[in-house]
Design a protein around this motif. Structure first.
Motif, short mmCIF file in Angstrom:
data_model
loop_
_atom_site.label_atom_id
_atom_site.label_comp_id
_atom_site.label_asym_id
_atom_site.label_seq_id
_atom_site.Cartn_x
_atom_site.Cartn_y
_atom_site.Cartn_z
N PRO A 1 0.82 -1.22 0.00
CA PRO A 1 0.00 0.00 0.00
C PRO A 1 0.85 1.26 0.00
CG PRO A 1 0.02 -1.04 2.17
CD PRO A 1 0.69 -2.01 1.23
N GLU A 2 0.30 2.34 -0.53
CA GLU A 2 1.01 3.60 -0.56
C GLU A 2 1.15 4.17 0.85
OE1 GLU A 2 -0.48 6.48 -3.28
OE2 GLU A 2 -0.92 5.00 -4.84
N ARG A 3 2.26 4.88 1.06
CA ARG A 3 2.51 5.54 2.34
C ARG A 3 2.43 7.04 2.13
NH1 ARG A 3 7.86 4.75 6.21
NH2 ARG A 3 7.38 6.42 7.69
N PRO B 1 2.95 7.83 -7.10
CA PRO B 1 2.28 6.71 -6.41
C PRO B 1 3.16 5.48 -6.27
CG PRO B 1 0.79 7.74 -7.99
CD PRO B 1 2.13 8.36 -8.21
N GLU B 2 3.96 5.16 -7.29
CA GLU B 2 4.87 4.03 -7.19
C GLU B 2 5.93 4.28 -6.13
OE1 GLU B 2 7.85 1.25 -9.94
OE2 GLU B 2 6.71 2.88 -10.87
N ALA B 3 6.41 5.52 -6.04
CA ALA B 3 7.41 5.86 -5.02
C ALA B 3 6.81 5.75 -3.62
CB ALA B 3 7.94 7.27 -5.26
N ARG B 4 5.56 6.13 -3.45
CA ARG B 4 4.91 6.00 -2.13
C ARG B 4 4.85 4.54 -1.70
NH1 ARG B 4 1.38 10.01 -4.45
NH2 ARG B 4 1.74 12.03 -3.47
N ALA C 1 7.25 2.80 1.46
CA ALA C 1 6.52 2.24 2.60
C ALA C 1 7.44 1.34 3.42
CB ALA C 1 5.29 1.47 2.11
N ASP C 2 8.47 0.78 2.77
CA ASP C 2 9.50 0.02 3.45
C ASP C 2 10.49 1.01 4.06
OD1 ASP C 2 11.66 -1.50 4.28
OD2 ASP C 2 11.74 -2.73 2.47
N GLY C 3 10.58 1.02 5.39
CA GLY C 3 11.45 1.99 6.06
C GLY C 3 12.92 1.83 5.75
N HIS C 4 13.32 0.66 5.24
CA HIS C 4 14.72 0.45 4.90
C HIS C 4 15.08 1.03 3.52
CE1 HIS C 4 15.24 -1.93 8.44
NE2 HIS C 4 14.42 -2.88 8.04
#
Length: 423
Positions: free
Chosen positions: A37-39, A153-156, A160-163
């Motif tokens: 999911p997007e962040r 949107p793809e970047a969001r 979403a992965d904090g790493h």
């Protein structure tokens, strides 16, 4: 003497085998289909600009139209044209547009230094409000760039992965802008088509590199998490090292700073102008190779830093490219002379010669076929792309000695690529 010839030809066979194996891995890799999911993120586009009056207005307007929730910050690097005035006019009409101006004698010291200065100003002046730094992302954008609607949107989803600390968007080269008549115009169109084809191949290489988290950052469409940039600056470290390949070097620093850091590739992308002049093209590619050579000292850190073997091999292979290209150029001079000698003596091994030629041609022709299918090229356009590839590769190879000459002489200055206005 015959032993020396055999050693040289053995080296040539090794390089060809290395190229074919790597090409096969690139061709077989497939993009992962997971879609998290997007962040919620806040994006700020950071555009270093030096004498970009011809294109900067259209680029800022494109970004504001496609990404209305994002900020746009232009770093004017002491331009001599109307770049600053153009951006100031847009900023008066739109509060989401900001101009930062560098002044001589501190300006015009390279793109990397302009970006380091720009990020420092954004943090020092509090120009990144509205969200924690961990939820803010800078997008490094060229002054002639155009944004795909699906990129943010793809970047969001990726961040979403904090790493995930950094990401690189796919790059395409716009076809157009060639006005020269005759053979010069034909050569310009050949360069444009081949640059786009090259970035198509790079897209597949990036998919392979994503498997070992060594995606290369390419400057235009480069995403960086602001919390990472702020941390580097607090430690007294420049996020973009002072080399001519500052984009790749910045990604390398991300990877070496923390083994858990990840770099990802974004399929949605950006488009940019291509070069249609051979002299400017040679100068650009020489600068890229020169910058690669400047990154060579990082090899020791690559083999000391904990990371998978595949990542070490990939980064080592990339940093070895200038030397492999130099060897390839030497072999291009050796083989024709050796062939003439075999023809005179009547000792040509024709079956082996034909097989080697077929192997060398198979991979480029396959790339042309795949590229033509994706871009729906006509048979005539596909033939133009196929026939232009040897010319393009020869021109690129000619830039290698120029890069080594500049590197060995310590001539680390650079000449900015000129751009043209578009309708």
């Amino acid at each position: 003497m015959e032993t020396v010839f055999r050693l040289i030809e053995g080296l040539g066979m090794f390089l060809m085998a290395l190229y074919l194996i790597y090409s096969l891995c690139v061709l077989l890799v497939r993009r992962r289909t997971s879609s998290p999911p997007e962040r919620p993120l806040r994006f700020t586009f950071l555009i270093p600009a030096l004498n970009e009056a011809a294109v900067i207005g259209a680029t800022v307007q494109n970004l504001r139209a496609v990404a209305p929730d994002a900020r746009v910050v232009v770093i004017d690097d002491a331009s001599e044209d109307h770049t600053a005035a153009e951006v100031e006019s847009l900023a008066r009409q739109d509060p989401a547009v900001t101009l930062l101006r560098r002044r001589l004698p501190h300006a015009r010291s390279g793109k990397g230094e302009a970006l380091n200065w720009g990020v420092t100003q954004l943090l020092r002046l509090g120009l990144l409000p509205g969200a924690p730094l961990t939820e803010q992302v800078l997008v490094i954008f060229d002054a002639d760039g155009r944004l795909d609607e699906g990129l943010l949107p793809e970047a969001r989803r990726a961040f979403a992965d904090g790493h995930v600390i950094a990401a690189q968007a796919r790059i395409r080269v716009r076809q157009g802008g060639v006005t020269a008549p005759g053979w010069r115009g034909g050569l310009g169109r050949l360069l444009l088509r081949q640059q786009d084809l090259e970035f198509y191949v790079v897209r597949h290489i990036q998919l392979l590199r994503e498997r070992v988290h060594t995606v290369g950052l390419g400057g235009n469409g480069q995403f960086m998490r602001v919390s990472y940039l702020a941390g580097r600056l607090e430690e007294g470290q420049a996020p973009w090292p002072p080399v001519l390949l500052e984009d790749f070097a910045s990604g390398l620093e991300v990877r070496l700073t923390n083994p858990r850091h990840r770099l990802v590739f974004l399929e949605s992308g950006v488009s940019q102008q291509g070069l249609t002049d051979v002299r400017r093209f040679l100068r650009q590619r020489a600068r890229w190779t020169h910058g690669n050579l400047q990154c060579s000292p990082a090899l020791a850190r690559i083999w000391r830093t904990p990371m998978p073997l595949g990542a070490r091999l990939d980064l080592t292979y990339f940093l070895a490219q200038p030397w492999l290209s130099l060897l390839t150029l030497a072999l291009l001079l050796y083989y024709p002379a050796r062939t003439v000698d075999h023809l005179v003596s009547g000792t040509v091994n024709w079956p082996l010669t034909v097989q080697l030629m077929a192997l060398n041609l198979s991979v480029p022709l396959l790339w042309v076929r795949l590229y033509s299918r994706e871009n729906r090229l006509s048979p005539r356009q596909a033939a133009f792309a196929a026939l232009g590839m040897p010319v393009y590769l020869l021109i690129m190879t000619c830039s290698v000695p120029l890069a080594f000459r500049n590197f060995w002489r310590g001539q680390h200055g650079w000449v900015k690529t000129a751009r043209h206005a578009e309708a």
